[in-house]
Design an enzyme around this catalytic site. Structure first.
Site, PDB file in Angstrom:
ATOM      1  N   HIS A 103     -65.571  37.939  16.279  1.00 21.01           N
ATOM      2  CA  HIS A 103     -65.393  37.057  15.121  1.00 21.01           C
ATOM      3  C   HIS A 103     -63.984  36.475  15.188  1.00 21.01           C
ATOM      4  CE1 HIS A 103     -69.020  38.632  13.239  1.00 21.01           C
ATOM      5  NE2 HIS A 103     -68.590  39.823  13.557  1.00 21.01           N
ATOM      6  N   LYS A 167     -50.028  56.210  20.578  1.00 16.41           N
ATOM      7  CA  LYS A 167     -48.608  56.242  20.943  1.00 16.41           C
ATOM      8  C   LYS A 167     -48.380  57.411  21.901  1.00 16.41           C
ATOM      9  CE  LYS A 167     -46.927  54.485  16.489  1.00 16.41           C
ATOM     10  NZ  LYS A 167     -46.962  53.109  16.819  1.00 16.41           N
TER      11      LYS A 167
END
Length: 177
Positions: A103, A167
């Site tokens: 989208h 991370k």
């Protein structure tokens, strides 16, 4: 089926195995979905995935899977542009790899990018439930912990990434095959 499938290297019986039984935690009868809508899939060598795998390769897209790579049950790959998977990738179950949002979004008055290349290095391990999103680049010899959401550049080789967003959590780590 539209599109192309390219087998590189020495082609042999059993080189590509989609839907082979994995461990006893999953129903072996779960069907796989293969929808090549006009893209190109390149297998650089052997590849295997377990029941429940879903592959959607859209028109003009390229999915390249390296040699001796394997991904577990309920794998989902949605390729609208380009997904490059290195050699010796080992992935657990419920892994999602998608190079598109499917989208468009308005972000601060600008149209978002519909899809962006994904690159996963050689000899990486992907834990269960990991999502790898558009625009991701993962270095060689990286471990991704379970349930991580990966977006962006994970450039440190030999590191473990975890969390949402993923991370660095540990250095000097590698999986042993």
């Amino acid at each position: 089926m539209k599109g192309k499938i390219l087998l590189k290297g020495d082609v042999r019986h059993g080189q590509i195995a989609i839907g082979i039984p994995g461990n006893e935690m999953f129903d072996y009868s779960t069907k796989c979905i293969w929808s090549n809508q006009g893209g190109t899939v390149e297998f650089e060598g052997s590849f295997g995935t377990n029941p429940g795998a879903s592959f959607v390769i859209r028109r003009g897209a390229i999915l390249r899977i390296g040699n001796r790579s394997s991904l577990g049950q309920n794998l989902r790959i949605l390729c609208s542009k380009e997904i490059l998977i290195g050699d010796e990738l080992l992935g657990s179950w419920d892994v999602t790899i998608m190079d598109t949002d499917s989208h468009y979004f308005d972000v601060d008055g600008k149209l978002s990018e519909f899809s962006n290349r994904i690159s996963i290095g050689n000899h990486c391990f992907i834990g269960s439930g990991v999502s790898i999103l558009k625009g991701t680049s993962i270095a060689d010899n990286v471990v991704i912990a379970s349930r991580a959401v990966v977006s962006g550049k994970l450039l440190e080789s030999g590191a473990m990434y975890a969390g949402v967003p993923a991370k660095i959590k540990k250095h000097n780590i590698k999986y042993l095959k």
